[in-house]
Design a protein around this motif. Structure first.
Motif, PDB file in Angstrom:
ATOM      1  N   LEU A 119       8.342   5.890  -9.720  1.00 40.29           N
ATOM      2  CA  LEU A 119       8.247   6.130 -11.164  1.00 40.29           C
ATOM      3  C   LEU A 119       8.663   4.900 -11.977  1.00 40.29           C
ATOM      4  O   LEU A 119       8.807   4.977 -13.194  1.00 40.29           O
ATOM      5  CB  LEU A 119       9.112   7.333 -11.559  1.00 40.29           C
ATOM      6  N   ASP A 120       8.854   3.764 -11.274  1.00 43.37           N
ATOM      7  CA  ASP A 120       9.224   2.501 -11.930  1.00 43.37           C
ATOM      8  C   ASP A 120      10.531   2.596 -12.714  1.00 43.37           C
ATOM      9  O   ASP A 120      10.704   1.919 -13.737  1.00 43.37           O
ATOM     10  CB  ASP A 120       8.095   2.022 -12.871  1.00 43.37           C
ATOM     11  N   ARG A 158       0.841  -1.198   0.000  1.00 42.26           N
ATOM     12  CA  ARG A 158       0.000   0.000   0.000  1.00 42.26           C
ATOM     13  C   ARG A 158       0.881   1.255   0.000  1.00 42.26           C
ATOM     14  O   ARG A 158       0.578   2.230  -0.687  1.00 42.26           O
ATOM     15  CB  ARG A 158      -0.925  -0.007   1.227  1.00 42.26           C
ATOM     16  N   PHE A 159       1.985   1.199   0.760  1.00 42.15           N
ATOM     17  CA  PHE A 159       2.906   2.343   0.784  1.00 42.15           C
ATOM     18  C   PHE A 159       3.473   2.602  -0.614  1.00 42.15           C
ATOM     19  O   PHE A 159       3.539   3.744  -1.079  1.00 42.15           O
ATOM     20  CB  PHE A 159       4.046   2.104   1.781  1.00 42.15           C
ATOM     21  N   LEU A 160       3.864   1.511  -1.284  1.00 42.56           N
ATOM     22  CA  LEU A 160       4.440   1.662  -2.631  1.00 42.56           C
ATOM     23  C   LEU A 160       3.408   2.256  -3.596  1.00 42.56           C
ATOM     24  O   LEU A 160       3.737   3.122  -4.409  1.00 42.56           O
ATOM     25  CB  LEU A 160       4.932   0.313  -3.152  1.00 42.56           C
ATOM     26  N   ASP A 161       2.143   1.802  -3.479  1.00 44.10           N
ATOM     27  CA  ASP A 161       1.093   2.362  -4.342  1.00 44.10           C
ATOM     28  C   ASP A 161       0.923   3.853  -4.083  1.00 44.10           C
ATOM     29  O   ASP A 161       0.867   4.657  -5.007  1.00 44.10           O
ATOM     30  CB  ASP A 161      -0.242   1.640  -4.080  1.00 44.10           C
ATOM     31  N   ARG A 162       0.826   4.190  -2.796  1.00 44.46           N
ATOM     32  CA  ARG A 162       0.601   5.595  -2.433  1.00 44.46           C
ATOM     33  C   ARG A 162       1.769   6.483  -2.879  1.00 44.46           C
ATOM     34  O   ARG A 162       1.560   7.614  -3.276  1.00 44.46           O
ATOM     35  CB  ARG A 162       0.439   5.734  -0.924  1.00 44.46           C
ATOM     36  N   SER A 163       2.990   5.937  -2.789  1.00 41.18           N
ATOM     37  CA  SER A 163       4.146   6.770  -3.118  1.00 41.18           C
ATOM     38  C   SER A 163       4.193   7.105  -4.605  1.00 41.18           C
ATOM     39  O   SER A 163       4.958   7.976  -5.011  1.00 41.18           O
ATOM     40  CB  SER A 163       5.438   6.083  -2.682  1.00 41.18           C
ATOM     41  N   LEU A 215      15.880   6.760  -4.284  1.00 40.61           N
ATOM     42  CA  LEU A 215      15.330   5.404  -4.454  1.00 40.61           C
ATOM     43  C   LEU A 215      13.857   5.341  -4.090  1.00 40.61           C
ATOM     44  O   LEU A 215      13.010   4.977  -4.897  1.00 40.61           O
ATOM     45  CB  LEU A 215      16.141   4.408  -3.619  1.00 40.61           C
ATOM     46  N   PHE A 216      13.535   5.733  -2.827  1.00 41.80           N
ATOM     47  CA  PHE A 216      12.166   5.506  -2.334  1.00 41.80           C
ATOM     48  C   PHE A 216      11.183   6.605  -2.742  1.00 41.80           C
ATOM     49  O   PHE A 216       9.978   6.380  -2.749  1.00 41.80           O
ATOM     50  CB  PHE A 216      12.189   5.358  -0.813  1.00 41.80           C
ATOM     51  N   GLY A 217      11.697   7.799  -3.049  1.00 37.89           N
ATOM     52  CA  GLY A 217      10.787   8.894  -3.382  1.00 37.89           C
ATOM     53  C   GLY A 217      10.598   9.089  -4.875  1.00 37.89           C
ATOM     54  O   GLY A 217       9.587   9.636  -5.302  1.00 37.89           O
ATOM     55  N   VAL A 218      11.582   8.678  -5.675  1.00 40.56           N
ATOM     56  CA  VAL A 218      11.523   8.963  -7.109  1.00 40.56           C
ATOM     57  C   VAL A 218      11.648   7.676  -7.954  1.00 40.56           C
ATOM     58  O   VAL A 218      10.772   7.367  -8.750  1.00 40.56           O
ATOM     59  CB  VAL A 218      12.631   9.964  -7.515  1.00 40.56           C
ATOM     60  N   ALA A 219      12.733   6.914  -7.733  1.00 40.19           N
ATOM     61  CA  ALA A 219      13.022   5.794  -8.637  1.00 40.19           C
ATOM     62  C   ALA A 219      11.962   4.682  -8.550  1.00 40.19           C
ATOM     63  O   ALA A 219      11.457   4.227  -9.571  1.00 40.19           O
ATOM     64  CB  ALA A 219      14.403   5.228  -8.345  1.00 40.19           C
ATOM     65  N   PHE A 220      11.616   4.249  -7.328  1.00 40.81           N
ATOM     66  CA  PHE A 220      10.608   3.179  -7.187  1.00 40.81           C
ATOM     67  C   PHE A 220       9.215   3.658  -7.599  1.00 40.81           C
ATOM     68  O   PHE A 220       8.545   2.973  -8.366  1.00 40.81           O
ATOM     69  CB  PHE A 220      10.606   2.616  -5.757  1.00 40.81           C
ATOM     70  N   GLN A 258       1.573   8.359  -6.244  1.00 39.54           N
ATOM     71  CA  GLN A 258       0.630   9.444  -6.543  1.00 39.54           C
ATOM     72  C   GLN A 258       1.395  10.666  -7.027  1.00 39.54           C
ATOM     73  O   GLN A 258       2.463  10.999  -6.501  1.00 39.54           O
ATOM     74  CB  GLN A 258      -0.174   9.806  -5.286  1.00 39.54           C
ATOM     75  N   TRP A 259       0.809  11.377  -8.018  1.00 39.66           N
ATOM     76  CA  TRP A 259       1.565  12.462  -8.676  1.00 39.66           C
ATOM     77  C   TRP A 259       2.021  13.533  -7.702  1.00 39.66           C
ATOM     78  O   TRP A 259       3.134  14.031  -7.796  1.00 39.66           O
ATOM     79  CB  TRP A 259       0.731  13.081  -9.811  1.00 39.66           C
TER      80      TRP A 259
END
Lengths: 126, 120, 247
Positions: free
Chosen positions: B41-42, A55-60, B34-39, A62-63
């Protein structure tokens, strides 16, 4: 004798480019604090189990969150570059009685940055 | 000028600020990338849950992350305090600003410690 | 190249107006003329009422600091041709009260400077017959950079912290304190500690760095302040951890 005191505008840092860069550098700390919040949310999600992490990965994605993080990354890079640039002013290192030249101290910081970033990326991605 | 004994708080706060600035400059860019941009934005595949949990369970990871969180927050507190003083000329509210900034850092550090100690 | 350039001089004459006004003058644009030469031309040929300070005309006395197109400069070391085709705005140094035209009141700096005791302090002065206090070239290099200060106060003019916090001890005074702290002949560091480590001393500095950018002598006051912060913070930790005798 009547002296003239030049008034200081509230946004005095808009008067000079270098002052503006200074205020932006100081504001980078807000994004450092934001990163801590974001990191704690991530840690909390990982602790909460696989579903919560997904869920965290999905939320992160968001534009608006990505936008904040891209801006935060720019500010954090500004922080890192200005920090490594200024550190040699405060830190005076002596090797065998000779003062290490400031550019070398800055270079050592960049080297440490590179190595630590590589280690972190390896730990997370391996 | 007076030569009264100065309060010992400023050097300590400055050391926390400096240590936080250093650790944030060294560690935050890669983690945020890594956690804010790369992951999100795939650009890279995020690690699976089991792997991250294993990394987080390592006491060294937790110690480093606690140091990073607490010091980075004190770095923010000190810098933001002076940004409010100088950038917005709010020094007359210094008591409120000090409570907000350093108080926030203390509370944030306690929350970080709690979250890191209770990793499942 | 045009043979004239416009100097826009900010003038303050309290007996006429309570606010400064801009007055423009046409001065010859000559290759080797500094801003100060332009001002002298105005004084001699165009308007004898213009007031400004100067003395040596060679970047040593530190008297002719002014704000040129927004930057703090020694007007004897800043050339008209670098600003061609102009106009060039000449204002008094920022962050100091203006007495008249381009003349500022430097009393605040003059009061602060002696508080850091910028002279060699010895626990016991050895008699003259024993000769000089010797120093190696390496020991000289430790403080030489900071000894180049000419008290021109451009660093105070560039410093936003000094603008906002007039009690701030300021860049030059702290750099000069460090000039003696780092001198191998000096034993007065502990006497300077209280004033330097006060809230109005080093801790007020937020490392904008503009003092060092403005300095015409490459003194780098910002570095002096940061170095002393590290020294003072380390000392504070030692005071906290170690018993009194072991410091």
């Amino acid at each position: 004798m009547s002296l003239y005191h030049r008034p200081i505008p509230l946004f005095w840092w808009l008067e000079r480019r270098s002052y503006l860069v200074f205020v932006l550098r100081e504001l980078s700390s807000v994004f450092v604090a934001w990163f801590v919040v974001y990191l704690l949310l991530l840690i909390n999600a990982v602790s909460g189990g696989s579903a919560e992490y997904e869920r965290f990965l999905d939320r992160s994605g968001q534009w608006w969150l990505v936008t904040i993080n891209v801006i935060a990354l720019v500010f954090v890079l500004l922080h890192a570059v200005t920090w490594f640039g200024l550190a040699p002013k405060a830190i005076v290192v002596r090797l065998r009685g000779r003062r290490v030249p400031p550019p070398l101290i800055a270079a050592a910081h960049y080297a440490a940055w590179l190595v630590l970033s590589a280690v972190i990326a390896w730990v997370i991605l391996r | 000028m007076t030569t009264r004994r100065r309060p010992a708080a400023e050097p300590l706060l400055w050391l926390l600020f400096s240590a936080g600035g250093m650790i944030a400059a060294l560690l935050v860019p890669i983690l945020l990338f890594l956690f804010g941009v790369a992951f999100p934005l795939d650009l890279l595949t995020p690690p699976d849950h089991a792997h991250l949990l294993a990394v987080l369970r390592n006491p060294i990871t937790r110690l480093v992350l606690f140091g990073l969180c607490a010091l980075a927050l004190f770095h923010w507190a000190h810098r933001f305090r002076y940004t409010l003083y100088d950038g917005l000329q709010l020094k007359r509210f210094s008591v409120v600003i000090i409570l907000f900034c350093y108080g926030g850092a203390v509370v944030g550090s306690i929350i970080s410690a709690y979250l890191l100690l209770t990793v499942g | 190249m045009a043979d004239e350039i416009t100097l826009e001089v900010v003038r303050y004459r309290p007996e006429l107006r309570i606010e400064p006004v801009v007055q423009s003058y046409q001065v010859p644009l000559r290759e080797h003329w500094a801003i100060l030469d332009g001002l002298t031309y105005i004084k001699d040929h165009l308007d004898g009422t213009l007031s400004f300070r100067w003395s040596c005309r060679m970047g040593i006395c530190g008297s002719c600091g002014m704000t040129v197109n927004g930057d703090p400069q020694l007007t004897c070391a800043t050339f008209l041709t670098d600003y061609a085709p102009g106009p060039v705005r000449v204002e008094p140094l920022r962050n100091f009260p203006v007495i008249r035209d381009l003349v500022v009141d430097i009393g605040d700096f003059m009061d602060k400077l002696p508080t850091v005791k910028p002279w060699v302090i010895r626990d016991v002065d050895s008699p003259v017959e024993e000769g000089e206090y010797l120093q190696t070239p390496e020991e000289l290099d430790e403080y030489k950079q900071f000894s180049m200060c000419i008290n021109c106060m451009l660093c105070y003019s560039a410093c936003p912290v000094y603008a906002l916090e007039p009690h701030f001890l300021g860049p030059a005074a702290i750099a000069l304190a460090q000039r003696y702290n780092l001198d191998s002949r000096d034993e007065g560091a502990s006497e300077r500690e209280d004033i330097l480590s006060s809230p109005e001393g080093i801790w007020a500095c937020t490392f904008v760095g503009e003092c060092s950018a403005a300095c015409p002598k490459d003194v780098d006051p910002a570095a002096a302040i940061q170095r002393y912060k590290l020294t003072a913070a380390t000392q504070a930790i030692k005071n906290f951890l170690l018993p009194r005798g072991a410091r």
